[in-house]
Scaffold this active site. Structure first.
Site, PDB file in Angstrom:
ATOM      1  CB  THR A 159       2.868   0.726   6.266  1.00  0.00           C
ATOM      2  OG1 THR A 159       1.493   0.489   6.656  1.00  0.00           O
ATOM      3  CG2 THR A 159       3.735   0.459   7.486  1.00  0.00           C
ATOM      4  CG  ASP A 175      -1.509  -0.305   8.093  1.00  0.00           C
ATOM      5  OD1 ASP A 175      -2.293   0.592   7.762  1.00  0.00           O
ATOM      6  OD2 ASP A 175      -1.417  -1.389   7.489  1.00  0.00           O
ATOM      7  NE  ARG A 215     -28.472  11.052  12.483  1.00  0.00           N
ATOM      8  CZ  ARG A 215     -28.788  11.579  11.305  1.00  0.00           C
ATOM      9  NH1 ARG A 215     -27.886  12.227  10.606  1.00  0.00           N
ATOM     10  NH2 ARG A 215     -29.994  11.427  10.828  1.00  0.00           N
ATOM     11  NE  ARG A 258      -2.757   2.938   0.541  1.00  0.00           N
ATOM     12  CZ  ARG A 258      -3.324   1.805   0.139  1.00  0.00           C
ATOM     13  NH1 ARG A 258      -3.915   1.007   1.008  1.00  0.00           N
ATOM     14  NH2 ARG A 258      -3.292   1.454  -1.117  1.00  0.00           N
ATOM     15  CG  ASP A 300       1.474  -2.783  10.620  1.00  0.00           C
ATOM     16  OD1 ASP A 300       2.293  -2.120   9.956  1.00  0.00           O
ATOM     17  OD2 ASP A 300       0.745  -3.643  10.105  1.00  0.00           O
ATOM     18  NE  ARG A 359      -2.331  -4.918   5.347  1.00  0.00           N
ATOM     19  CZ  ARG A 359      -2.776  -5.270   4.156  1.00  0.00           C
ATOM     20  NH1 ARG A 359      -3.427  -6.360   3.975  1.00  0.00           N
ATOM     21  NH2 ARG A 359      -2.531  -4.510   3.116  1.00  0.00           N
ATOM     22  NE  ARG A 392      -2.165  -4.538  -0.981  1.00  0.00           N
ATOM     23  CZ  ARG A 392      -1.761  -3.768   0.034  1.00  0.00           C
ATOM     24  NH1 ARG A 392      -0.624  -4.031   0.638  1.00  0.00           N
ATOM     25  NH2 ARG A 392      -2.479  -2.752   0.443  1.00  0.00           N
ATOM     26  CB  CYS A 393       4.381  -8.547  -6.938  1.00  0.00           C
ATOM     27  SG  CYS A 393       4.964  -9.635  -8.238  1.00  0.00           S
ATOM     28  N   GLY A 421       5.535  -2.003   3.709  1.00  0.00           N
ATOM     29  CA  GLY A 421       5.047  -2.462   5.009  1.00  0.00           C
ATOM     30  C   GLY A 421       5.415  -3.903   5.286  1.00  0.00           C
ATOM     31  CG  ASP A 422       3.780  -7.271   8.371  1.00  0.00           C
ATOM     32  OD1 ASP A 422       4.813  -7.264   9.039  1.00  0.00           O
ATOM     33  OD2 ASP A 422       2.901  -8.159   8.432  1.00  0.00           O
ATOM     34  N   GLY A 423       4.118  -6.919   4.563  1.00  0.00           N
ATOM     35  CA  GLY A 423       4.176  -7.908   3.481  1.00  0.00           C
ATOM     36  C   GLY A 423       5.404  -7.683   2.609  1.00  0.00           C
ATOM     37  CB  SER A 424       6.848  -4.630   1.125  1.00  0.00           C
ATOM     38  OG  SER A 424       5.579  -4.234   0.682  1.00  0.00           O
ATOM     39  N   GLY A 474       0.844  -1.206   0.000  1.00  0.00           N
ATOM     40  CA  GLY A 474       0.000   0.000   0.000  1.00  0.00           C
ATOM     41  C   GLY A 474       0.871   1.245   0.000  1.00  0.00           C
ATOM     42  NE  ARG A 514     -16.469  15.372  18.318  1.00  0.00           N
ATOM     43  CZ  ARG A 514     -16.575  14.322  19.147  1.00  0.00           C
ATOM     44  NH1 ARG A 514     -17.754  13.954  19.626  1.00  0.00           N
ATOM     45  NH2 ARG A 514     -15.514  13.637  19.491  1.00  0.00           N
TER      46      ARG A 514
HETATM   47  O1  F6P Z   1      -1.374  -1.530   4.718  1.00  0.00           O
HETATM   48  C1  F6P Z   1      -1.937  -0.332   4.341  1.00  0.00           C
HETATM   49  C2  F6P Z   1      -3.428  -0.465   4.128  1.00  0.00           C
HETATM   50  O2  F6P Z   1      -3.937   0.813   3.788  1.00  0.00           O
HETATM   51  C3  F6P Z   1      -4.196  -1.085   5.277  1.00  0.00           C
HETATM   52  O3  F6P Z   1      -4.471  -0.193   6.309  1.00  0.00           O
HETATM   53  C4  F6P Z   1      -5.420  -1.600   4.560  1.00  0.00           C
HETATM   54  O4  F6P Z   1      -5.929  -2.715   5.247  1.00  0.00           O
HETATM   55  C5  F6P Z   1      -4.895  -2.019   3.228  1.00  0.00           C
HETATM   56  O5  F6P Z   1      -3.685  -1.321   3.014  1.00  0.00           O
HETATM   57  C6  F6P Z   1      -5.819  -1.776   2.061  1.00  0.00           C
HETATM   58  O6  F6P Z   1      -5.210  -2.275   0.931  1.00  0.00           O
HETATM   59  P1  F6P Z   1      -5.720  -2.048  -0.540  1.00  0.00           P
HETATM   60  O7  F6P Z   1      -5.392  -0.645  -0.938  1.00  0.00           O
HETATM   61  O8  F6P Z   1      -4.971  -3.040  -1.359  1.00  0.00           O
HETATM   62  O9  F6P Z   1      -7.190  -2.265  -0.544  1.00  0.00           O
END
Ligand code: F6P
Length: 326
Positions: free
Chosen positions: A129, A131, A166, A259, A133, A175, A75-76, A105-108, A14, A158
């Site tokens: 990222t 996130d 409400r 993002r 995380d 994520r 995301r490959c 991020g994490d996956g990369s 992402g 707000r």
């Molecule tokens: O990892 C970044 C992120 O924005 C997460 O917060 C979210 O879950 C995910 O990517 C969304 O991914 P995509 O843009 O592939 O839908």
């Protein structure tokens, strides 16, 4: 120690605001140190298809303020296979690239870790990222900008929440991590944050309602971290409709707005520092580490830790939120 003559740089997963500032910092620091740079497009996919271009300092002019990534990202799936990684390695050899800087991020960084081990290839990772995380770094590139985007959006909601008296559930990204939700909630004076880190410990919705979260207020905003364990904002709203029908409930899912946008000063500075440190790391002979920041100091975190350990949330923040929302 082999001398690094040419590095490749790519962004993966992402996108996150500040990735361009990181690309700029890596490119310019490398050139400053006499290292050639090649930009790899579309993440790991560009390594497989050979979508690569030499980068000079002017290729990264005027990008520090831009959101997204000039290198594109993906995301490959193919890179998850041994055949895909072999093709990527062959491309690196034929392009004469002797080290990689991966921003993601994490996956990369998990992909980077596997590849580095498989081919004994030097890679430096940068945490990119929204996130926040990744273990071992206080901050990731893009997190601060996303937090500010959330803050602006929630401030606007707000107004209408309070006019109509409400209850709003606002779903934010992350994520499976609650950093954006928790700190977003504190920054906007929300009544609560529902986050995955404590989902298995308590029924956060029940606790919220039973503690009388509207004792002194006519409207409430609850930030919900997207995750199967929180149920997400839609599911929580359905529960409220069934279990607590006295509330007039609405849902907003902020989505990909989080993002985008021009990176904050903090993200630009963080990306610049981490990008420059990535080249220092290579010059020092570091490999297979993520460059992070802790207590305002640059740190090198082995991939094995950055991607395998869960970064804990600071529970003190939960207590602060609880106290301030009375
Ligand atoms: O990892 C970044 C992120 O924005 C997460 O917060 C979210 O879950 C995910 O990517 C969304 O991914 P995509 O843009 O592939 O839908």
């Amino acid at each position: 120690m082999a001398v690094t003559k040419c590095i490749g740089i790519l962004t993966s997963g992402g996108d996150a605001p500040g990735m361009n500032a990181a690309i700029r910092a890596v490119t310019r620091s490398a050139i400053y140190n006499g290292i050639e740079v090649k930009g790899i497009y579309h993440g790991y996919r560009g390594l497989i298809t050979g979508d690569i271009k030499p980068f000079k300092t002017e290729n990264v002019s005027n990008i520090i303020q831009q959101g997204g990534t000039i290198l594109k990202t993906a995301r490959c799936k193919e890179f998850e296979t041994p055949e895909g990684r072999r093709l990527a390695y062959e491309t690196l050899r034929s392009e004469g690239i002797d080290a990689l800087v991966v921003i993601g991020g994490d996956g990369s960084l998990t992909g980077a870790r596997i590849f580095a081990q498989e081919f004994d290839y030097p890679i430096i990772g940068l945490p990119g990222t929204i996130d926040n995380d990744l273990y071992g770094t206080d901050l990731t590139i893009g997190y601060d900008t996303a937090l500010n985007t959330i803050m602006e959006a929630v401030d606007k909601i707000r107004d209408t929440a309070s006019s109509h008296e409400r209850l709003f559930f606002i779903e934010v990204m992350g994520r499976d991590a609650g950093f954006l939700a928790l700190n977003g909630a504190i920054a906007t004076g929300c009544e609560a944050a529902i986050i995955p880190e404590i989902s298995t410990e308590i029924d956060q919705l029940k606790e919220l309602v039973e503690n009388g979260f509207r004792k002194s207020k006519n409207s409430s905003i609850v930030l919900v971290a997207e995750s199967p364990t929180t149920g997400g904002a839609m599911q929580l709203a359905e529960r409220v409709k069934n279990e607590y029908p006295q509330y007039d409930v609405r849902v907003t899912i902020l989505g990909h707005i989080q993002r985008g946008g021009s990176p904050s000063a903090q993200d630009r500075i963080l990306a610049s520092r981490l990008g420059a440190a990535a080249i220092d790391a290579l010059l020092e002979g570091q490999r297979n580490v993520m460059v992070g920041i802790r207590n305002d100091e640059i740190v090198y975190v082995p991939f094995s830790k950055a991607v395998k350990y869960d970064k804990p949330i600071n529970r003190e923040l939960l207590e602060t939120l609880r106290r301030l929302s009375i």
